[in-house]
Design an enzyme around this catalytic site. Structure first.
Site, PDB file in Angstrom:
ATOM      1  N   GLU A 222       0.807  -1.227   0.000  1.00  0.00           N
ATOM      2  CA  GLU A 222       0.000   0.000   0.000  1.00  0.00           C
ATOM      3  C   GLU A 222       0.838   1.274   0.000  1.00  0.00           C
ATOM      4  O   GLU A 222       0.737   2.091   0.901  1.00  0.00           O
ATOM      5  CB  GLU A 222      -0.972  -0.031   1.184  1.00  0.00           C
ATOM      6  CG  GLU A 222      -1.942  -1.172   1.014  1.00  0.00           C
ATOM      7  CD  GLU A 222      -3.053  -1.215   2.054  1.00  0.00           C
ATOM      8  OE1 GLU A 222      -4.188  -1.552   1.683  1.00  0.00           O
ATOM      9  OE2 GLU A 222      -2.784  -0.936   3.231  1.00  0.00           O
TER      10      GLU A 222
ATOM     11  N   GLU B  85      -4.019 -10.462  -0.392  1.00  0.00           N
ATOM     12  CA  GLU B  85      -4.908 -10.443   0.772  1.00  0.00           C
ATOM     13  C   GLU B  85      -6.310 -10.760   0.270  1.00  0.00           C
ATOM     14  O   GLU B  85      -6.743 -10.248  -0.753  1.00  0.00           O
ATOM     15  CB  GLU B  85      -4.916  -9.072   1.462  1.00  0.00           C
ATOM     16  CG  GLU B  85      -3.582  -8.695   2.068  1.00  0.00           C
ATOM     17  CD  GLU B  85      -3.554  -7.286   2.658  1.00  0.00           C
ATOM     18  OE1 GLU B  85      -4.611  -6.776   3.084  1.00  0.00           O
ATOM     19  OE2 GLU B  85      -2.472  -6.687   2.667  1.00  0.00           O
TER      20      GLU B  85
HETATM   21  C1  GAL Z   1      -5.213  -4.133   3.591  1.00  0.00           C
HETATM   22  C2  GAL Z   1      -3.857  -3.848   4.164  1.00  0.00           C
HETATM   23  C3  GAL Z   1      -3.657  -4.528   5.486  1.00  0.00           C
HETATM   24  C4  GAL Z   1      -4.842  -4.279   6.364  1.00  0.00           C
HETATM   25  C5  GAL Z   1      -6.074  -4.769   5.702  1.00  0.00           C
HETATM   26  C6  GAL Z   1      -7.333  -4.485   6.481  1.00  0.00           C
HETATM   27  O1  GAL Z   1      -5.578  -3.195   2.664  1.00  0.00           O
HETATM   28  O2  GAL Z   1      -2.837  -4.232   3.301  1.00  0.00           O
HETATM   29  O3  GAL Z   1      -2.491  -4.042   6.056  1.00  0.00           O
HETATM   30  O4  GAL Z   1      -4.962  -2.913   6.567  1.00  0.00           O
HETATM   31  O5  GAL Z   1      -6.247  -4.112   4.485  1.00  0.00           O
HETATM   32  O6  GAL Z   1      -7.377  -5.131   7.674  1.00  0.00           O
HETATM   33 MG    MG Z   2      -2.396  -0.027   5.021  1.00  0.00          MG
END
Ligand code: GAL
Ligand code: MG
Length: 971
Positions: A424, A497
């Site tokens: 990010e 993710e």
């Molecule tokens: C993603 C991010 C993580 C965390 C997650 C939400 O966008 O990479 O670090 O923030 O969302 O829990």
């Molecule tokens: Mg973040």
């Protein structure tokens, strides 16, 4: 940074962990006081108890995207907690003449070091070690003093804006070590699956004015199954070096090559490791330096849209993992790390993304050993100021430093199959610079970076400089499958993710895996995330409820168990330490509780990862498939689980990966075939289940009822509510659930509240008695979504054995405005004293309509209290899906048996939905003596809307007519 691992015998180390003198200053320039406190190293000052001489009171703070303070990059606030750590140490006299190195595992964020008052260096990456050559400042044979100053906020903080708690401290071990002046500067190993081994050694000397002596040599030895294999240098090494020797800190190079016969390749399923020792020798042949590592032979390649490990397209069943601990904040021990990974293994995970920074190096030794594919991620996240920083040349060196130092340290780990440039941080020139360095330095591994994969229109097919993997986050099933089928996919698609595990979540994980396993180009992903980052917090004050300090590393080990804190403690999330700004409980989004107790979603994952799959052939036979990539089934044992109770033997056939065979059914022909598969030590691996014939118990067992009783009229109160000895509160309509984190953060709960679903008003319309039965019509008014009509038709029944019961047939009509409600069903509360639930349905774990692969249908029993899942912020939980019938019992109380007309979502807890919704922490809940029972005609899916897609349309509940019915008999 380097990857040399010296045995203690060659290079004695002096561990410096333990108690240090400490002062926490309000700012780097603040003067030191004349006295010192004590603090433990490694440790975060934000969670430890120490004498806060300067009154800084720096506690943990949690923010996600927003920075903890308003300054713009690269400026920092004037209030800048600064820890000064100091200790004395006796340096062995034998270290005289050796090169002495001070190693600080990690400090956040700026570290400066002095040795006997002499400044020796500065470091900035909070998640990589700093090493300082202190030879000139050190006094062997005497008492020496080391001082480490750690400044919390710096320009670097803007690229460490990860979604987690902010801490300050020294978070990994500190040590001194001594080497020969002529020493190995680095070791870089390449080992491929066919046995090709190449070791590049770089050598440096600090002695003799920096001139490399001639005649030095290197050697290597690999331990193989057939004994040690000596590896020779590929050239006359000494000559080569003398020829190029020059004054001052010379870097010499050598290469060892070997073709190792009959290697067992490394994979996550078969993590075969070999011990490799490389040695540097003085001209007289004596040992100068040595590095020992456990290496693995494996290939990583991208072919089209497939990521191949040893030529095989492996599924990536991954999880994102932070360095976290509920007591220490961020300090983890090798035992912690092993426990994390063992748990992940036991639940079918085979991959870890080290979100969002290089982990403690011990983790990578363990991923090599236990078998995990690793995405090693650089410590770069500039989330709030991502756009500016990605192209800001003032941050260029920090980007290339962080990426290169990660690769320099971690390159020899076979478990690392992909490098990640960070998280990010938008996408800019700084990323391309880092990627450019990395590609040249390590051509053996692909690179991924989520920020680079989209073009300005959000398309995934743009040519790539910075990412070889299409690694989106939280993409929907529709989006990934559509791309894979578009003909425009150019890279393997592995989500960095997905399936956000906040609270009662991970709905539709099964549908994700169904899509992944059936769509070429899709290969898996990394669930967000492993831990709920709940810090153990003391509750103080007269009432024992006032939020106190972090319990800290010295907390009573009995302060928590099974995910729940003991009285006097709670799991803290953002805001609980008075931290502002904060992002609330968004840090509690893992598949395990803060104490590593698995949540029900873990069981779901385990089943979806099942290495053994069952399938009913058209001929009615049971076919078993080995769903692994490299292993056979010999590590597994299986048994048929019989519905009637007990087990029957099952033999798993000898199956190569991907192969399948028909196996005989258990001698007892049952409606369900459930195979319980365990590993050698008895750990449950999976429980695949087949439905062999339609389950007639889905139908309400009216056969038990011989007829309608007309003995006495069904008792109702003035509101037309059923009066029955079981009920403390009569059955009524329920159309609301305590919002889950997904419901809240996804904005869904807000709509329900606006519609007044949490407080519908019941109004009796009519009571009609006809031939012994009674029909009760009521209306439930919402705030602005119209009226729900609800009818209960209650019929008295008598069973053959003379027992009387009731049949309750219900109908609810939802008006058109109710396009998405959490549930439609019945709720009632029982008299006190009922403590046990027996049920037939999914179990034993918690299941919901879109998260129920985990627990096969069968007979289950649990205490009522144990049915509940203590999510950090209380919410709908404890449900069991597809329940056909259940019985409530308790000592000395008349229990009841309820049969349902179809498999229904049922929950039995000690809490009303309103109780759960009103509590912000689990410890605020006060269990009721009653059981609160929900029987749902329909229950909304969980989805993952707290971050990512909501549940699928088929798990939503809209307007229309709902019918359900149930019978109630004494137990
Ligand atoms: C993603 C991010 C993580 C965390 C997650 C939400 O966008 O990479 O670090 O923030 O969302 O829990
Ligand atoms: Mg973040």
């Amino acid at each position: 940074m380097h990857a040399v691992i010296r045995p203690d015998t060659v290079s004695p180390a002096l561990p410096l962990d333990g108690s240090w003198r400490f002062q926490l200053l309000p700012a780097p320039e603040a003067p030191l006081a004349g006295r010192w406190a004590e603090i433990d190293v490694p440790g975060c000052w934000t969670v430890q108890d120490f004498d806060d001489i300067h009154g800084v009171n720096d506690l943990p703070q949690y923010t996600n995207i927003q920075m903890p303070w308003p300054e713009l990059p690269p400026r920092v606030p004037a209030a800048n907690p600064t820890g000064v750590f100091e200790r004395d140490l006796d340096l062995p006299a034998e270290w005289a003449g050796r090169r002495i190195v001070l190693h600080i595992g990690a400090a956040e964020s700026v570290l400066t070091a002095t040795f006997n008052g002499t400044p020796v260096g500065i470091g900035k990456d909070s998640h990589l070690a700093g090493e300082f050559d202190v030879t000139d400042a050190a006094r062997p044979g005497e008492r020496n003093t080391v001082r480490l100053t750690v400044v919390k906020w710096s320009d670097a903080t803007f690229i460490e804006d990860q979604d987690q708690w902010w801490h300050g401290g020294i978070t990994r071990p500190v040590r001194l070590y001594a080497t020969n002046p002529l020493h190995l500067a680095d070791v870089q190993i390449t080992a491929d699956a066919s046995g090709g081994l190449s070791v590049a050694l770089s050598v440096r000397t600090t002695a003799d004015g920096g001139i490399l002596p001639s005649g030095w040599t290197v050697s290597g030895v690999l331990e193989t199954a057939s004994g040690p294999l000596e590896i020779a240098a590929d050239q006359d090494f000494a000559d080569a070096c003398t020829a190029s020797g020059r004054v001052s800190d010379f870097l010499g190079e050598a290469r060892l090559n070997a073709a190792v016969p009959a290697v067992q390749p490394w994979s996550a399923e078969i993590p075969a490791l070999y011990d490799l020792t490389v040695r540097l020798h003085h001209p007289d042949g004596t040992l100068a330096d040595e590095s020992r590592q456990r290496i693995g032979f494996r290939d990583v390649k991208i072919a089209g849209t497939d990521l191949l490990v040893n030529g095989v397209r492996v599924y990536i069943r991954g999880v994102n993992r932070h360095d976290f601990h509920p007591l220490t904040g961020r300090v983890v021990t090798p035992d912690d790390l092993r426990a994390d990974l063992n748990l992940l293994k036991a639940y079918g995970f085979n991959a870890v993304r080290t979100s969002h920074y290089p982990p403690d190096p011990a983790l990578l030794g363990l991923t090599d050993e236990l078998g995990f594919y690793v995405v090693d991620e650089a410590d770069i996240e500039s989330h709030e100021h991502a756009h500016e920083i990605a192209d800001d040349p003032r941050y260029l060196a920090a980007f290339t430093d962080r990426v290169s130092r990660m690769a320099l340290r971690d390159k020899n780990h076979p478990s690392i199959i992909i490098w990640s440039l960070g998280n990010e941080s938008d996408y800019g020139a700084n990323h391309d610079a880092a990627a450019g360095w990395l590609r040249r330095y390590d051509p053996t591994r692909p690179i991924q970076y989520e920020g680079a994969i989209k073009d300005d229109e959000g398309h995934w097919d743009k040519p790539q400089t910075a990412s070889d993997i299409l690694c989106p986050m939280y993409a929907s099933i529709e989006a990934i499958t559509a791309h894979a089928r578009s003909g425009r996919q150019t890279m393997p698609l592995i989500q960095c993710e997905y399936s956000h595990a906040m609270g009662n979540s991970n709905g539709t994980l099964a549908e994700y895996w169904q899509a992944i396993e059936s769509t070429p180009g899709l290969q898996g992903g990394f669930i967000w995330e492993f831990w709920d980052h709940g810090i153990l917090q003391r509750l103080d004050g007269k009432d024992g409820k006032a939020p106190g300090r972090p319990a800290g590393p010295a907390a009573d080990p009995a302060a928590y168990a099974d995910g729940v804190t003991a009285p006097g403690y709670r799991w803290a999330y953002g805001g609980d330490f008075g931290d502002t700004p904060n992002d609330g409980n968004f840090c509690a989004d893992g598949v395990v509780f803060p104490d590593r107790t698995p949540k029900p979603a873990m069981a779901e994952h385990r089943e979806l990862a099942a290495p053994v799959r069952l399938e009913l052939t058209p001929e009615g036979e049971v076919r078993v498939t080995n769903h692994q990539h490299f292993r056979d089934l010999s590590w597994l044992t299986a048994q048929w689980r019989l519905e009637a109770g007990g087990t029957a033997p099952a033999d798993l056939p000898d199956l190569a990966p991907g192969a399948s065979a028909v196996i005989p059914l258990p001698p007892v022909a049952e409606a369900l075939a459930t195979l319980r598969v365990t590993s050698a030590d008895g750990t449950l691996v999976c429980t695949p289940q087949l439905t062999l014939r339609p389950d007639d118990r889905d139908l309400l067992t009216r056969a038990d009822a011989v007829g309608i009783s007309s003995v006495s009229p069904i008792p109702l109160d003035d509101d037309g509510l059923l009066v029955h000895p079981l009920f403390a509160s009569a059955p009524t309509l329920s159309v609301w659930r305590a919002p889950t984190d997904n419901d809240r953060w996804g904005g869904i709960a807000e709509r329900w509240q606006a519609q007044g679903l949490d407080a519908v008003q019941r109004k009796l319309v009519s009571v009609e008695r006809r031939a012994g039965r009674v029909a009760v019509l009521a209306e439930y008014t919402t705030d602005c979504a119209g009226t729900i009509r609800h009818e209960q038709v209650i019929t008295p029944l008598v069973r053959a054995d003379g027992l009387s019961g009731l049949l309750i047939e219900e109908t609810a009509v939802l008006p058109d405005a109710l396009t998405d409600v959490p549930r439609v069903g019945t709720v009632f509360e029982t008299v006190p004293g009922l403590t046990t639930l027996d049920w037939y349905g999914h179990g034993p774990g918690e299941t919901y309509p879109d998260r129920r692969a985990s627990d096969p249908v069968g007979h289950h029993r649990s205490s009522v209290d144990a049915l509940f899942t203590p999510y950090l912020r209380p919410q709908e939980s404890g449900g069991r899906n597809a329940v056909r019938h259940f019985a409530l019992a308790g000592p000395g109380v008349a229990g009841a048996t309820i049969h349902l007309d179809a498999p229904r979502q049922v929950s039995v807890t000690r809490y009303r939905a309103a109780d759960l919704a009103a509590a912000a922490h689990h410890d605020e809940l006060v269990p009721r003596a009653a059981c609160v029972v929900h029987l749902d005609a329909a229950h909304r899916g969980l989805g993952t809307a707290s971050c990512g897609p909501d549940t699928l349309p088929r798990y939503l509940i809209g307007p229309g007519t709902y019918h359900w019915s149930w019978t109630l008999f004494p137990a």
